[in-house]
Design a protein around this motif. Structure first.
Motif, PDB file in Angstrom:
ATOM      1  N   PRO A  62      29.742  16.097 -11.619  1.00 41.65           N
ATOM      2  CA  PRO A  62      28.688  15.828 -10.635  1.00 41.65           C
ATOM      3  C   PRO A  62      28.762  16.822  -9.475  1.00 41.65           C
ATOM      4  O   PRO A  62      29.820  17.019  -8.889  1.00 41.65           O
ATOM      5  N   ASP A  63      27.669  17.479  -9.192  1.00 41.97           N
ATOM      6  CA  ASP A  63      27.526  18.391  -8.043  1.00 41.97           C
ATOM      7  C   ASP A  63      28.654  19.412  -7.894  1.00 41.97           C
ATOM      8  O   ASP A  63      29.290  19.493  -6.833  1.00 41.97           O
ATOM      9  N   PRO A  64      28.903  20.249  -8.911  1.00 41.27           N
ATOM     10  CA  PRO A  64      29.946  21.273  -8.750  1.00 41.27           C
ATOM     11  C   PRO A  64      29.487  22.328  -7.753  1.00 41.27           C
ATOM     12  O   PRO A  64      28.301  22.645  -7.670  1.00 41.27           O
ATOM     13  N   PRO A  65      30.400  22.896  -6.979  1.00 50.00           N
ATOM     14  CA  PRO A  65      29.996  23.948  -6.034  1.00 50.00           C
ATOM     15  C   PRO A  65      29.593  25.210  -6.788  1.00 50.00           C
ATOM     16  O   PRO A  65      30.106  25.490  -7.867  1.00 50.00           O
ATOM     17  N   ARG A  66      28.667  25.953  -6.232  1.00 51.00           N
ATOM     18  CA  ARG A  66      28.229  27.220  -6.828  1.00 51.00           C
ATOM     19  C   ARG A  66      29.285  28.288  -6.575  1.00 51.00           C
ATOM     20  O   ARG A  66      29.928  28.296  -5.541  1.00 51.00           O
ATOM     21  N   ARG A  67      29.421  29.178  -7.523  1.00 50.89           N
ATOM     22  CA  ARG A  67      30.364  30.293  -7.414  1.00 50.89           C
ATOM     23  C   ARG A  67      29.569  31.586  -7.382  1.00 50.89           C
ATOM     24  O   ARG A  67      28.715  31.804  -8.233  1.00 50.89           O
ATOM     25  N   PRO A  68      29.830  32.439  -6.411  1.00 55.73           N
ATOM     26  CA  PRO A  68      29.075  33.700  -6.363  1.00 55.73           C
ATOM     27  C   PRO A  68      29.438  34.611  -7.530  1.00 55.73           C
ATOM     28  O   PRO A  68      30.594  34.681  -7.927  1.00 55.73           O
ATOM     29  N   SER A  69      28.434  35.287  -8.078  1.00 55.80           N
ATOM     30  CA  SER A  69      28.727  36.263  -9.120  1.00 55.80           C
ATOM     31  C   SER A  69      28.159  37.637  -8.759  1.00 55.80           C
ATOM     32  O   SER A  69      28.591  38.635  -9.289  1.00 55.80           O
ATOM     33  N   ALA A  73      32.188  39.378  -7.284  1.00 53.60           N
ATOM     34  CA  ALA A  73      33.168  38.635  -6.512  1.00 53.60           C
ATOM     35  C   ALA A  73      34.483  38.595  -7.288  1.00 53.60           C
ATOM     36  O   ALA A  73      34.514  38.826  -8.490  1.00 53.60           O
ATOM     37  N   THR A  74      35.554  38.268  -6.607  1.00 59.77           N
ATOM     38  CA  THR A  74      36.846  38.135  -7.255  1.00 59.77           C
ATOM     39  C   THR A  74      36.774  37.022  -8.295  1.00 59.77           C
ATOM     40  O   THR A  74      36.143  36.007  -8.073  1.00 59.77           O
ATOM     41  N   GLY A  75      37.417  37.224  -9.417  1.00 62.19           N
ATOM     42  CA  GLY A  75      37.429  36.207 -10.464  1.00 62.19           C
ATOM     43  C   GLY A  75      36.849  36.759 -11.750  1.00 62.19           C
ATOM     44  O   GLY A  75      36.726  37.971 -11.935  1.00 62.19           O
ATOM     45  N   LEU A  76      36.481  35.860 -12.639  1.00 60.57           N
ATOM     46  CA  LEU A  76      35.912  36.247 -13.919  1.00 60.57           C
ATOM     47  C   LEU A  76      34.658  37.085 -13.705  1.00 60.57           C
ATOM     48  O   LEU A  76      33.736  36.661 -13.011  1.00 60.57           O
TER      49      LEU A  76
END
Length: 129
Positions: A62-69, A73-76
Motif C-alpha cells: 500500500p502506497d509505496p514511496p516513489r523512487r527517482p530514476s 540516481a544511485t541504485g539499480l
C-alpha cells in the motif's frame, strides 16, 4: 572471497499490482510461477519466470514511496532483457502502446539496444544477442 553461483531473482515493488502484472506477463511474456496474497501486509508477491528460469519477484504494498530514476540516481540503473532482434521487439512493444527510445548501438560490442519503462517508470532495456 564469497562464491556466488548466479543471480537468483530481481525484486520489483510496483504501485498498481494489476497493471504491472499485466505488463510483465501479457506484454513482456513472463510466466507466473506462483502468486501469493499476504493479507497481513495487504500485499501481493508474484514470482515470474522467463524461459523456465525464475527471474522476478513482483511485490505490491500500500502506497509505496516513489523512487527517482531520472536523472540517473544511485541504485539499480535498469533491468536488461536479451532479445534476438531489437527492432522487431521494439515494434511489438510499440504496437502495445509502449513508448520505446530510438535504437542505439553499443560502441564496445556493436550490439543494438534500446530502452523503455515499466508502468512505474523502471527503466528496462532490450539488448540484442
Amino acid at each position: 572471497m564469497l562464491t556466488l553461483n548466479k543471480v537468483h531473482h530481481i525484486a520489483i515493488i510496483c504501485s498498481e499490482y494489476a497493471v504491472s502484472k499485466r505488463f510483465y506477463t501479457e506484454i513482456l511474456g513472463l510466466t507466473v510461477l506462483q502468486e501469493v496474497y499476504r493479507a497481513e501486509r495487504n500485499s501481493y508477491k508474484l514470482d515470474l519466470q522467463l524461459n523456465g528460469q525464475y527471474v522476478i519477484e513482483l511485490f505490491s504494498f500500500p502506497d509505496p514511496p516513489r523512487r527517482p530514476s531520472r536523472p540517473e540516481a544511485t541504485g539499480l540503473r535498469h533491468l536488461a532483457f536479451a532479445v534476438a532482434d531489437v527492432a522487431a521487439a521494439k515494434a511489438i512493444l510499440e504496437q502495445q502502446g509502449i513508448a520505446v527510445e530510438p535504437i542505439r548501438t553499443d560502441t564496445h560490442t556493436n550490439r543494438k539496444f534500446t530502452f523503455f519503462s515499466d508502468p512505474d517508470g523502471l527503466p528496462l532495456e532490450l539488448y540484442e544477442d
